[in-house]
Design a protein around this motif. Sequence first.
Motif, PDB file in Angstrom:
ATOM      1  N   LEU A   3       0.882  -1.228   0.046  1.00 10.08           N
ATOM      2  CA  LEU A   3       0.023  -0.033   0.134  1.00 10.08           C
ATOM      3  C   LEU A   3       0.781   1.205   0.089  1.00 10.08           C
ATOM      4  CD1 LEU A   3      -2.791   1.110   0.027  1.00 10.08           C
ATOM      5  CD2 LEU A   3      -2.699   1.192   2.561  1.00 10.08           C
ATOM      6  N   ILE A   4       1.861   1.379   0.590  1.00  7.45           N
ATOM      7  CA  ILE A   4       2.872   2.260   0.898  1.00  7.45           C
ATOM      8  C   ILE A   4       3.641   2.598  -0.539  1.00  7.45           C
ATOM      9  CG2 ILE A   4       4.799   3.387   1.868  1.00  7.45           C
ATOM     10  CD1 ILE A   4       3.958   2.100   4.396  1.00  7.45           C
ATOM     11  N   LEU A   5       3.953   1.463  -1.296  1.00  8.45           N
ATOM     12  CA  LEU A   5       4.629   1.631  -2.616  1.00  8.45           C
ATOM     13  C   LEU A   5       3.788   2.108  -3.515  1.00  8.45           C
ATOM     14  CD1 LEU A   5       7.197   0.831  -4.250  1.00  8.45           C
ATOM     15  CD2 LEU A   5       6.074  -1.281  -4.670  1.00  8.45           C
ATOM     16  N   PHE A   6       2.392   1.561  -3.549  1.00  5.00           N
ATOM     17  CA  PHE A   6       1.456   2.169  -4.521  1.00  5.00           C
ATOM     18  C   PHE A   6       1.001   3.647  -4.212  1.00  5.00           C
ATOM     19  CE2 PHE A   6       0.130  -2.263  -5.514  1.00  5.00           C
ATOM     20  CZ  PHE A   6       0.725  -1.960  -6.866  1.00  5.00           C
ATOM     21  N   THR A   7       0.989   4.050  -3.012  1.00 10.61           N
ATOM     22  CA  THR A   7       0.832   5.260  -2.722  1.00 10.61           C
ATOM     23  C   THR A   7       1.952   6.318  -3.026  1.00 10.61           C
ATOM     24  OG1 THR A   7      -0.509   4.778  -0.600  1.00 10.61           O
ATOM     25  CG2 THR A   7       0.098   6.815  -0.494  1.00 10.61           C
ATOM     26  N   GLY A   8       2.982   5.848  -2.773  1.00 10.48           N
ATOM     27  CA  GLY A   8       4.187   6.985  -3.199  1.00 10.48           C
ATOM     28  C   GLY A   8       4.166   6.701  -4.651  1.00 10.48           C
ATOM     29  N   LEU A   9       4.101   5.686  -5.608  1.00  8.37           N
ATOM     30  CA  LEU A   9       4.038   5.706  -6.844  1.00  8.37           C
ATOM     31  C   LEU A   9       2.933   6.452  -7.298  1.00  8.37           C
ATOM     32  CD1 LEU A   9       5.170   4.441  -9.388  1.00  8.37           C
ATOM     33  CD2 LEU A   9       3.810   2.605  -9.190  1.00  8.37           C
ATOM     34  N   GLY A  10       1.640   6.451  -6.529  1.00  9.10           N
ATOM     35  CA  GLY A  10       0.787   7.516  -7.279  1.00  9.10           C
ATOM     36  C   GLY A  10       1.010   8.954  -7.154  1.00  9.10           C
ATOM     37  N   ALA A  11       1.810   9.202  -5.808  1.00 10.11           N
ATOM     38  CA  ALA A  11       2.204  10.748  -5.676  1.00 10.11           C
ATOM     39  C   ALA A  11       3.191  10.971  -6.788  1.00 10.11           C
ATOM     40  CB  ALA A  11       2.779  10.633  -4.397  1.00 10.11           C
ATOM     41  N   VAL A  12       4.028  10.186  -7.068  1.00  8.51           N
ATOM     42  CA  VAL A  12       4.969  10.779  -8.089  1.00  8.51           C
ATOM     43  C   VAL A  12       4.500  10.800  -9.374  1.00  8.51           C
ATOM     44  CG1 VAL A  12       7.024   9.833  -9.596  1.00  8.51           C
ATOM     45  CG2 VAL A  12       7.108   9.506  -6.912  1.00  8.51           C
ATOM     46  N   LEU A  14       1.173  11.765  -9.844  1.00 11.45           N
ATOM     47  CA  LEU A  14       0.372  12.986 -10.063  1.00 11.45           C
ATOM     48  C   LEU A  14       1.350  14.014  -9.985  1.00 11.45           C
ATOM     49  CD1 LEU A  14      -2.111  12.200  -7.356  1.00 11.45           C
ATOM     50  CD2 LEU A  14      -2.635  12.592  -9.769  1.00 11.45           C
ATOM     51  N   SER A  15       2.548  13.929  -9.381  1.00 12.80           N
ATOM     52  CA  SER A  15       3.416  15.168  -9.545  1.00 12.80           C
ATOM     53  C   SER A  15       4.044  15.277 -10.882  1.00 12.80           C
ATOM     54  CB  SER A  15       4.582  14.903  -8.601  1.00 12.80           C
ATOM     55  OG  SER A  15       4.204  14.743  -7.215  1.00 12.80           O
ATOM     56  N   VAL A  16       4.332  14.385 -11.563  1.00 12.46           N
ATOM     57  CA  VAL A  16       4.828  14.474 -13.069  1.00 12.46           C
ATOM     58  C   VAL A  16       3.580  14.996 -13.837  1.00 12.46           C
ATOM     59  CG1 VAL A  16       5.373  12.841 -15.010  1.00 12.46           C
ATOM     60  CG2 VAL A  16       6.462  12.684 -12.682  1.00 12.46           C
ATOM     61  N   PHE A  17       2.411  14.315 -13.618  1.00 10.29           N
ATOM     62  CA  PHE A  17       1.375  14.920 -14.440  1.00 10.29           C
ATOM     63  C   PHE A  17       1.178  16.557 -14.166  1.00 10.29           C
ATOM     64  CE2 PHE A  17      -3.217  16.082 -14.694  1.00 10.29           C
ATOM     65  CZ  PHE A  17      -3.419  15.577 -15.957  1.00 10.29           C
ATOM     66  N   GLY A  18       1.392  16.780 -13.072  1.00  6.94           N
ATOM     67  CA  GLY A  18       1.258  18.394 -12.555  1.00  6.94           C
ATOM     68  C   GLY A  18       2.415  19.231 -13.436  1.00  6.94           C
ATOM     69  N   VAL A  19       3.378  18.668 -13.137  1.00  2.95           N
ATOM     70  CA  VAL A  19       4.676  19.333 -14.089  1.00  2.95           C
ATOM     71  C   VAL A  19       4.400  19.479 -15.412  1.00  2.95           C
ATOM     72  CG1 VAL A  19       7.031  19.269 -14.685  1.00  2.95           C
ATOM     73  CG2 VAL A  19       6.323  18.853 -12.229  1.00  2.95           C
ATOM     74  N   VAL A  20       3.967  18.421 -15.943  1.00  2.00           N
ATOM     75  CA  VAL A  20       3.706  18.418 -17.495  1.00  2.00           C
ATOM     76  C   VAL A  20       2.455  19.343 -17.737  1.00  2.00           C
ATOM     77  CG1 VAL A  20       2.776  16.884 -19.682  1.00  2.00           C
ATOM     78  CG2 VAL A  20       4.604  15.934 -17.925  1.00  2.00           C
ATOM     79  N   ARG A  21       1.647  19.332 -17.093  1.00  2.71           N
ATOM     80  CA  ARG A  21       0.463  20.124 -17.225  1.00  2.71           C
ATOM     81  C   ARG A  21       0.634  21.792 -17.035  1.00  2.71           C
ATOM     82  NH1 ARG A  21      -4.298  21.920 -13.797  1.00  2.71           N
ATOM     83  NH2 ARG A  21      -6.022  22.269 -15.457  1.00  2.71           N
TER      84      ARG A  21
END
Length: 152
Positions: A3-12, A14-21
């Motif tokens: 769960l921690i791994l998927f949460t961290g991966l999800g945050a990464v 989302l962050s990349v998507f935010g930067v690209v956007r």
Amino acid sequence: MLLILFTGLGAVILSVFGVVRGVAAFWFPAAPYEPSKRNKIGRPQDFPKGETRMLSLDKENVFVFHDDEGIYAMSAKCTHLGCAVQETSTGFICPCHGSVFDPDGKNVSGPAPAPLRWLEIAYTPDGRIVINRAKFVPAGTASKLTVSDERA
Ligand code: FES
């Protein structure tokens, strides 16, 4: 642990998507491009006193006058539906629906609801006249810049 791994991966992700956007918004802004309504039209000596010239500036016609008081600019765009008015011996007339304007651009008959617009004139530092079609000034008191104001 998973769960921690998927949460961290999800945050990464989302962050990349935010930067690209953000980068995309910088290069392709949502605001539409609007061309400038400021036009350099030449120097005062290009407009002899007593003459009226009609200039076509980005598909908008503008009358330019030069007299002893200075240089003036008035939009030739009819205030009814935007046709280009024509100069007559007594003022201006719109060929589309017959609105008549006096020499100061005041609407005197026809469907035009308002006078023709007088436009702001300024000088560039090198002495060229700039008409600002987005900034209106009172009729007859417009932009009394004289040739002696020129900073050539
Ligand atoms: S557009 Fe000038 S009178 Fe209608």
